[in-house]
Structure formats: C-alpha cells, structure tokens
Design an enzyme around this catalytic site. Structure first.
Site, PDB file in Angstrom:
ATOM      1  CG  HIS A  12      41.296  10.331  60.152  1.00  0.00           C
ATOM      2  ND1 HIS A  12      41.832   9.361  60.966  1.00  0.00           N
ATOM      3  CD2 HIS A  12      41.834  11.501  60.585  1.00  0.00           C
ATOM      4  CE1 HIS A  12      42.650   9.932  61.849  1.00  0.00           C
ATOM      5  NE2 HIS A  12      42.660  11.225  61.640  1.00  0.00           N
ATOM      6  CG  HIS A  59      40.959  13.596  66.010  1.00  0.00           C
ATOM      7  ND1 HIS A  59      40.332  12.481  65.498  1.00  0.00           N
ATOM      8  CD2 HIS A  59      42.057  13.796  65.241  1.00  0.00           C
ATOM      9  CE1 HIS A  59      41.020  12.036  64.462  1.00  0.00           C
ATOM     10  NE2 HIS A  59      42.064  12.808  64.282  1.00  0.00           N
ATOM     11  CG  HIS A 193      47.587  16.655  59.102  1.00  0.00           C
ATOM     12  ND1 HIS A 193      47.753  15.303  58.948  1.00  0.00           N
ATOM     13  CD2 HIS A 193      46.711  16.792  60.126  1.00  0.00           C
ATOM     14  CE1 HIS A 193      46.998  14.657  59.821  1.00  0.00           C
ATOM     15  NE2 HIS A 193      46.360  15.531  60.568  1.00  0.00           N
ATOM     16  CD  GLU A 240      45.858  11.935  62.600  1.00  0.00           C
ATOM     17  OE1 GLU A 240      45.088  12.510  63.375  1.00  0.00           O
ATOM     18  OE2 GLU A 240      45.665  11.920  61.371  1.00  0.00           O
TER      19      GLU A 240
HETATM   20  C1  DHB Z   1      42.346  17.720  60.367  1.00  0.00           C
HETATM   21  C2  DHB Z   1      42.044  16.895  61.441  1.00  0.00           C
HETATM   22  C3  DHB Z   1      42.492  15.596  61.456  1.00  0.00           C
HETATM   23  O1  DHB Z   1      42.187  14.747  62.467  1.00  0.00           O
HETATM   24  C4  DHB Z   1      43.262  15.087  60.438  1.00  0.00           C
HETATM   25  O2  DHB Z   1      43.690  13.826  60.560  1.00  0.00           O
HETATM   26  C5  DHB Z   1      43.563  15.904  59.368  1.00  0.00           C
HETATM   27  C6  DHB Z   1      43.119  17.222  59.327  1.00  0.00           C
HETATM   28  C7  DHB Z   1      41.841  19.124  60.326  1.00  0.00           C
HETATM   29  O3  DHB Z   1      41.207  19.537  61.294  1.00  0.00           O
HETATM   30  O4  DHB Z   1      42.077  19.805  59.328  1.00  0.00           O
HETATM   31 FE    FE Z   2      43.328  12.982  62.544  1.00  0.00          FE
END
Ligand code: DHB
Ligand code: FE
Length: 281
Positions: A12, A59, A193, A240
């Site tokens: 997402h 977030h 990530h 996540e």
């Molecule tokens: C980013 C933010 C998110 O919530 C995620 O799941 C993946 C990447 C971002 O800010 O790059």
């Molecule tokens: Fe996220």
C-alpha cells in the site's frame, strides 16, 4: 450465509496513489508495477464482491502516537480519504458495510478480541491505495468496505499468531452473516521496507519473493515467525506483512494461488500482490 470469495494481499505504498493522481501510471518507471495489477482488476470485475474487509495500518494520520489502538474497527457507513500532504485526492468517499461491521464487532468481543469501535474515522493510503490497485478510479466504489486498523507503527505490535486468530474470527463472522453477500478480505502492507534508522532503504527481494510464493501453501512458516523475525527479515515497516496473515487465516487450509505479482523497487518498497481462492470454492 455470506460467502468468502477470495483473499487478496497487496502493498500500500503512498506514492502509488500520487503516481495515479499525477497521470504517471504509463511512464516507464511505473508501468511495470501497474501492469501486474491488470489480472487482479479483471478478477475483481469478474467476481463482483459486495463487501471488502480491508486489514491495514494507519500511518499517523487518523491516529497519532499519543493514542495507538492495537486493533480498531470502522462501523461507519462512510469513510473519507485523508490528504497526507500531496493535496486533496480526487477519489470518492468509501461506502461502509456498517451492518456487517457491527456483526464483526460482536463476534470479535465474543471471541475475546476487544477492538476500538470507530463510528467516524478517515482512512489513509493503507486503505486508499489497495482499493485503487484493485478497482481503479471509479466514480463510485463498487464495494462497501469494513476497515480494520492494526497497530504496526509503535511497539508492541501484535503477534503473527494473533493476526491468524483474528482471521479465524473474521471467517466465523462471514459464515454467520445471514445474507448472500460476497466478501473479499484484503491484507495490506509490505513487502520489505524500512523507512527509518540505520537500515533505512533496506529491501529483501529474496524474502519478498519467497513470501509471495509460499504464503498460500505454507503459511505456517510465517505464522510461526516472531515479530522480531519480521523486522529482521522484512524491515521495521515491512513487518506490516503480519496483516496478510489475517487474510490467510480467514481462508481454508488449502488454497489456490490464482494471481501473483512482484515489483521492486517502488519508492523504497518491495511491492507485491496475491490473490487466493479456497480450493473447494
Ligand atoms: C511507504 C509508506 C508505507 O506506508 C508503506 O507501506 C510503504 C512505503 C513510503 O512512504 O515510502
Ligand atoms: Fe504502510
């Protein structure tokens, strides 16, 4: 009885929504990512679910670090998309399946899960982006949603096993819902990530590809991992992925993996998608 017609998993990443807003979907940088979702959009158009239960994390947009519920449930008939700083988004409000959501609230408490009940709450990219990836940019969203907010932002986050158990309660909820509505469950977030700290920018393509390949047939591997294993393997925000286990736990033991997609990098994130159907369905 309502029918569970599929379990979907997807990343997402917020820049996916920004790319759509700015008309960049067909540029060489973005096209490979969006092309992977074409079969998923077709699957949705063919199967026409009535309700999408979307498991995601906020977030810091609807909740901030002063108040972080471990589990929150939307029971509204409408949800507004949050502007996260790139400007108001030209997407419609989401329609909520409030009747099903109250039934879910009841089943959760009966099964010793105690959610924060939200009669009014806005939704960020954690929900907006999966909806756009699976349904495109319609004038009116073709499904009603039930937003389920999981804390993956501030430790302690819930355990993988707890997510699985939540999925089992969701399954019970669907099977005791006395309509002929078709339900899909979406697990969102990931893939690998890390947006902060000394490993910022960390991506683990091998682990991402293994996740996509295995989550259908070998979910036990991922259900048995600790929260720390998730952070180590997928990055602090890649954790996540525990939210996909709600979706997987909701499905049968035996599933068919009908579509998958993996693309990396988008922003700083391994981006993936999966569609599962129960073998018996
Ligand atoms: C980013 C933010 C998110 O919530 C995620 O799941 C993946 C990447 C971002 O800010 O790059
Ligand atoms: Fe996220």
């Amino acid at each position: 009885m309502a029918q569970l017609i599929g379990g979907l998993g997807t990343s997402h990443v917020p820049t996916i929504g920004v790319a759509l807003d700015r008309g960049l979907a067909d540029t060489p940088e973005w096209k490979p990512l969006f092309d992977g979702y074409i079969p998923a959009k077709k699957w949705m158009a063919d199967h026409k679910p009535d309700i999408a239960v979307v498991i995601f994390n906020d977030h810091g947009n609807a909740f901030f670090l002063d108040q972080v519920p471990t589990l929150a449930l939307g029971v509204s008939d409408t949800y507004k998309p949050i502007d996260e700083g790139w400007g108001p988004r030209d997407i419609p409000d989401f329609r909520g399946a409030d009747d099903f959501a109250w039934h879910f609230a009841d089943k959760l408490v009966e099964n010793h899960f105690d959610p924060l009940i939200c009669r009014e709450i806005d939704v960020d990219h954690g929900l907006q982006v999966p909806m756009e990836l699976f349904f495109g940019r319609p004038d009116v969203w073709p499904v009603k949603i039930v937003p389920v907010f999981i804390n993956t932002i501030q430790y302690p986050i819930p355990t993988p096993q707890r997510m699985w158990d939540l999925g089992r309660v969701l399954r019970q909820t669907i099977e005791s819902w006395d309509t002929d509505e078709k339900v899909v469950v979406m697990g969102t977030g990931g893939l690998s990530h890390q947006l902060q700290g000394s490993r910022a920018g960390f991506i683990n393509k091998e682990a991402d590809q293994a996740w996509i390949a295995e989550i259908g047939d070998n979910p036990e591997k991922y259900r048995n991992m600790t929260r720390e294993d998730y952070v180590e393997t997928f990055g602090s925000e890649g954790a996540e992925l525990i939210m996909w286990l709600v979706m997987r736990g909701c499905m049968d033991a035996a599933v068919n993996t009908v579509h998958t997609h993996y693309f990396s990098p988008a922003s700083m994130t391994g981006t993936g998608m999966i569609i599962l159907e129960n073998k018996g369905s």
